[in-house]
Design a protein around this motif. Structure first.
Motif, PDB file in Angstrom:
ATOM      1  N   GLN A  28       0.783  -1.229   0.000  1.00 48.22           N
ATOM      2  CA  GLN A  28       0.000   0.000   0.000  1.00 48.22           C
ATOM      3  C   GLN A  28       0.817   1.282   0.000  1.00 48.22           C
ATOM      4  N   THR A  29       2.120   1.198  -0.045  1.00 46.33           N
ATOM      5  CA  THR A  29       2.950   2.402  -0.109  1.00 46.33           C
ATOM      6  C   THR A  29       3.827   2.314  -1.358  1.00 46.33           C
ATOM      7  N   PRO A  30       4.327   3.455  -1.831  1.00 51.14           N
ATOM      8  CA  PRO A  30       5.220   3.400  -3.000  1.00 51.14           C
ATOM      9  C   PRO A  30       6.413   2.474  -2.767  1.00 51.14           C
ATOM     10  N   GLU A  31       6.939   2.483  -1.549  1.00 50.15           N
ATOM     11  CA  GLU A  31       8.095   1.638  -1.229  1.00 50.15           C
ATOM     12  C   GLU A  31       7.733   0.158  -1.310  1.00 50.15           C
ATOM     13  N   GLU A  32       6.575  -0.204  -0.755  1.00 46.07           N
ATOM     14  CA  GLU A  32       6.147  -1.605  -0.793  1.00 46.07           C
ATOM     15  C   GLU A  32       5.884  -2.059  -2.224  1.00 46.07           C
ATOM     16  N   ILE A  33       5.270  -1.197  -3.012  1.00 43.27           N
ATOM     17  CA  ILE A  33       4.988  -1.551  -4.406  1.00 43.27           C
ATOM     18  C   ILE A  33       6.291  -1.726  -5.184  1.00 43.27           C
ATOM     19  N   ALA A  34       7.234  -0.802  -5.010  1.00 46.06           N
ATOM     20  CA  ALA A  34       8.506  -0.867  -5.741  1.00 46.06           C
ATOM     21  C   ALA A  34       9.361  -2.049  -5.303  1.00 46.06           C
ATOM     22  N   ASP A  35       9.277  -2.420  -4.023  1.00 45.91           N
ATOM     23  CA  ASP A  35      10.093  -3.514  -3.497  1.00 45.91           C
ATOM     24  C   ASP A  35       9.446  -4.885  -3.640  1.00 45.91           C
ATOM     25  N   ALA A  36       8.221  -4.935  -4.138  1.00 49.54           N
ATOM     26  CA  ALA A  36       7.516  -6.210  -4.269  1.00 49.54           C
ATOM     27  C   ALA A  36       8.219  -7.115  -5.277  1.00 49.54           C
ATOM     28  N   PRO A  37       8.188  -8.412  -5.025  1.00 51.85           N
ATOM     29  CA  PRO A  37       8.845  -9.349  -5.947  1.00 51.85           C
ATOM     30  C   PRO A  37       8.323  -9.269  -7.377  1.00 51.85           C
ATOM     31  N   HIS A  38       7.079  -8.861  -7.565  1.00 52.61           N
ATOM     32  CA  HIS A  38       6.488  -8.820  -8.899  1.00 52.61           C
ATOM     33  C   HIS A  38       6.774  -7.506  -9.640  1.00 52.61           C
ATOM     34  N   ALA A  39       7.429  -6.554  -8.990  1.00 50.26           N
ATOM     35  CA  ALA A  39       7.668  -5.239  -9.594  1.00 50.26           C
ATOM     36  C   ALA A  39       8.783  -5.301 -10.644  1.00 50.26           C
ATOM     37  N   PRO A  40       8.564  -4.669 -11.787  1.00 50.73           N
ATOM     38  CA  PRO A  40       9.634  -4.608 -12.797  1.00 50.73           C
ATOM     39  C   PRO A  40      10.753  -3.689 -12.322  1.00 50.73           C
ATOM     40  N   ASP A  41      11.919  -3.835 -12.909  1.00 51.80           N
ATOM     41  CA  ASP A  41      13.095  -3.061 -12.501  1.00 51.80           C
ATOM     42  C   ASP A  41      12.914  -1.559 -12.661  1.00 51.80           C
ATOM     43  N   ASP A  42      12.067  -1.120 -13.597  1.00 51.93           N
ATOM     44  CA  ASP A  42      11.929   0.315 -13.829  1.00 51.93           C
ATOM     45  C   ASP A  42      10.926   0.998 -12.888  1.00 51.93           C
ATOM     46  N   ILE A  43      10.378   0.260 -11.927  1.00 54.62           N
ATOM     47  CA  ILE A  43       9.477   0.844 -10.931  1.00 54.62           C
ATOM     48  C   ILE A  43      10.251   1.012  -9.625  1.00 54.62           C
ATOM     49  N   ASP A  44      10.579   2.275  -9.311  1.00 49.41           N
ATOM     50  CA  ASP A  44      11.210   2.569  -8.025  1.00 49.41           C
ATOM     51  C   ASP A  44      10.209   3.335  -7.164  1.00 49.41           C
ATOM     52  N   ASP A  45      10.618   3.723  -5.944  1.00 48.73           N
ATOM     53  CA  ASP A  45       9.711   4.417  -5.021  1.00 48.73           C
ATOM     54  C   ASP A  45       9.122   5.682  -5.648  1.00 48.73           C
ATOM     55  N   GLU A  46       9.960   6.457  -6.313  1.00 52.10           N
ATOM     56  CA  GLU A  46       9.516   7.717  -6.901  1.00 52.10           C
ATOM     57  C   GLU A  46       8.511   7.477  -8.032  1.00 52.10           C
ATOM     58  N   THR A  47       8.797   6.498  -8.860  1.00 48.72           N
ATOM     59  CA  THR A  47       7.899   6.172  -9.972  1.00 48.72           C
ATOM     60  C   THR A  47       6.569   5.644  -9.451  1.00 48.72           C
ATOM     61  N   ALA A  48       6.618   4.778  -8.448  1.00 43.38           N
ATOM     62  CA  ALA A  48       5.377   4.248  -7.861  1.00 43.38           C
ATOM     63  C   ALA A  48       4.563   5.364  -7.225  1.00 43.38           C
ATOM     64  N   GLY A  49       5.225   6.297  -6.543  1.00 42.20           N
ATOM     65  CA  GLY A  49       4.518   7.430  -5.940  1.00 42.20           C
ATOM     66  C   GLY A  49       3.849   8.309  -6.988  1.00 42.20           C
ATOM     67  N   ALA A  50       4.568   8.584  -8.073  1.00 40.93           N
ATOM     68  CA  ALA A  50       3.990   9.385  -9.156  1.00 40.93           C
ATOM     69  C   ALA A  50       2.808   8.654  -9.791  1.00 40.93           C
ATOM     70  N   ALA A  51       2.918   7.340  -9.936  1.00 38.44           N
ATOM     71  CA  ALA A  51       1.832   6.551 -10.512  1.00 38.44           C
ATOM     72  C   ALA A  51       0.608   6.569  -9.603  1.00 38.44           C
ATOM     73  N   LEU A  52       0.822   6.491  -8.300  1.00 37.81           N
ATOM     74  CA  LEU A  52      -0.301   6.556  -7.364  1.00 37.81           C
ATOM     75  C   LEU A  52      -1.016   7.904  -7.462  1.00 37.81           C
ATOM     76  N   ARG A  53      -0.246   8.979  -7.599  1.00 38.99           N
ATOM     77  CA  ARG A  53      -0.852  10.308  -7.745  1.00 38.99           C
ATOM     78  C   ARG A  53      -1.596  10.433  -9.079  1.00 38.99           C
ATOM     79  N   GLU A  54      -1.043   9.823 -10.126  1.00 38.83           N
ATOM     80  CA  GLU A  54      -1.741   9.821 -11.414  1.00 38.83           C
ATOM     81  C   GLU A  54      -3.080   9.093 -11.286  1.00 38.83           C
ATOM     82  N   LEU A  55      -3.058   7.945 -10.624  1.00 39.78           N
ATOM     83  CA  LEU A  55      -4.289   7.187 -10.424  1.00 39.78           C
ATOM     84  C   LEU A  55      -5.285   7.972  -9.566  1.00 39.78           C
TER      85      LEU A  55
END
Length: 82
Positions: A28-55
């Protein structure tokens, strides 16, 4: 992507984060999403946070007072095209 009342284009990162929240609601946080085993390499904390704000701008996610993100009703109804 279309969803009940939502129809629009999302960035690749936002589409991934939306799918992640649907399939792995415990991340449920950008860090958890970016660190998840299923996350692609190009998703980091900053990218996940920006994506959450876009959503959030599309009404698909919301942040609670503790900084955790979840799907809105519209987000839960969202579906990827077949």
């Amino acid at each position: 992507m279309s969803a009940g009342g939502f129809s629009g284009a999302l960035s690749a990162a936002a589409a991934f984060v939306l799918r992640s929240l649907m399939e792995h609601p415990d991340f449920q946080t950008p860090e958890e999403i970016a660190d998840a085993p299923h996350a692609p390499d190009d998703i980091d904390d900053e990218t996940a946070g920006a994506a959450l704000r876009e959503l959030e701008q599309h009404g698909l996610t919301a942040e609670d007072a503790d900084g955790r993100w979840g799907l809105t009703d519209a987000g839960r109804e969202a579906r990827q095209p077949a």
